[in-house]
Design a protein around this motif. Structure first.
Motif, PDB file in Angstrom:
ATOM      1  N   ILE A 184       0.835  -1.200   0.000  1.00 35.98           N
ATOM      2  CA  ILE A 184       0.000   0.000   0.000  1.00 35.98           C
ATOM      3  C   ILE A 184       0.871   1.252   0.000  1.00 35.98           C
ATOM      4  O   ILE A 184       0.579   2.240  -0.688  1.00 35.98           O
ATOM      5  CB  ILE A 184      -0.950  -0.018   1.216  1.00 35.98           C
ATOM      6  CG1 ILE A 184      -1.921  -1.209   1.109  1.00 35.98           C
ATOM      7  CG2 ILE A 184      -1.718   1.296   1.329  1.00 35.98           C
ATOM      8  CD1 ILE A 184      -2.700  -1.477   2.376  1.00 35.98           C
ATOM      9  N   ARG A 192      -4.948  -1.630  -0.986  1.00 35.74           N
ATOM     10  CA  ARG A 192      -5.831  -1.755   0.172  1.00 35.74           C
ATOM     11  C   ARG A 192      -7.158  -2.383  -0.260  1.00 35.74           C
ATOM     12  O   ARG A 192      -7.706  -3.250   0.414  1.00 35.74           O
ATOM     13  CB  ARG A 192      -6.066  -0.372   0.779  1.00 35.74           C
ATOM     14  CG  ARG A 192      -6.817  -0.376   2.104  1.00 35.74           C
ATOM     15  CD  ARG A 192      -7.185   1.050   2.491  1.00 35.74           C
ATOM     16  NE  ARG A 192      -6.008   1.913   2.556  1.00 35.74           N
ATOM     17  CZ  ARG A 192      -5.252   2.050   3.642  1.00 35.74           C
ATOM     18  NH1 ARG A 192      -5.541   1.374   4.737  1.00 35.74           N
ATOM     19  NH2 ARG A 192      -4.210   2.861   3.618  1.00 35.74           N
ATOM     20  N   PRO A 211      -5.226  -3.614   7.056  1.00 38.08           N
ATOM     21  CA  PRO A 211      -5.715  -2.312   6.558  1.00 38.08           C
ATOM     22  C   PRO A 211      -7.213  -2.344   6.276  1.00 38.08           C
ATOM     23  O   PRO A 211      -7.726  -3.298   5.689  1.00 38.08           O
ATOM     24  CB  PRO A 211      -4.918  -2.103   5.265  1.00 38.08           C
ATOM     25  CG  PRO A 211      -4.519  -3.475   4.831  1.00 38.08           C
ATOM     26  CD  PRO A 211      -4.306  -4.267   6.085  1.00 38.08           C
TER      27      PRO A 211
END
Length: 213
Positions: A184, A192, A211
């Motif tokens: 990410i 994500r 995440p």
């Protein structure tokens, strides 16, 4: 060590790629560092011998050589007939390209590189090589394949993402979460998004460090 080597497509062997694509890793087999070269073979008519893509990200010129069988290319929507012996050169990286086999046993050799620059092996080779190992239950082997790609691409987000997936499958939760975060960091929020429904990451999804969207 001899200064030359001989192989056949059969002795190199092939691996599954996206969809119906079968990849013969010619460059990896010989350890070629001067240019990109790989082969794709269809066992049945209608299978892919070139997946649909452009070269806009890498800015590669590409030459496709139909070494056996018969292929049909689609180049920016235009169909091009390509029997054995045909050479299809794509000067413009923006051309959308794909090809399917018209005959069983069609083999297309693909060569490419960016004009004026030293060739660097593409990162996708590592996850193409890793995926069948993971599918066969060899997560550790898949991890090793991905890790080999970092020598040329130390900040490649898809390498980090795939590494996280294979580490999660191998039970390496802390490493998987760390490398997912790196994907990410280098690749942005689309990674994500990829993570939310990826079953390879199911074992770490309940961790508070995973995440969120």
């Amino acid at each position: 060590m001899k200064g030359w080597e001989v192989a056949t497509f059969e002795s190199i062997g092939d691996l599954p790629g996206p969809g119906t694509l079968r990849w013969t890793p010619v460059r990896r087999h010989f350890g070629i560092r001067a240019f990109g070269i790989n082969a794709y073979t269809a066992t049945e008519a209608g299978q892919d011998v070139v997946e649909e893509h452009t070269e806009e990200q890498l800015q590669h010129e590409e030459l496709y050589v139909v070494v056996a069988g018969h292929a049909r290319f689609t180049l920016d929507g235009e169909e091009v007939d390509a029997p054995a012996g045909s050479l299809v050169f794509l000067r413009d990286p923006a051309v959308k390209r794909a090809a399917v086999a018209i005959e069983p046993g069609t083999t297309v050799l693909a060569l490419g590189g960016k004009p004026g620059e030293a060739y660097v092996p593409s990162a996708w080779e590592s996850w193409f090589a890793a995926t069948p190992k993971a599918q066969a239950g060899d997560a550790e082997g898949a991890i090793a394949e991905i890790e080999s790609g970092f020598a040329d691409h130390p900040e490649h987000p898809m390498l980090f993402y795939n590494l996280a997936c294979f580490e999660a499958l191998a039970g390496r939760s802390d490493n998987a979460l760390e490398h997912l975060a790196r994907s990410i960091e280098f690749g942005g929020d689309r990674f994500r998004g990829f993570a939310q429904g990826d079953e390879d990451l199911a074992s770490i999804r309940d961790d508070p460090r995973f995440p969120d969207t």
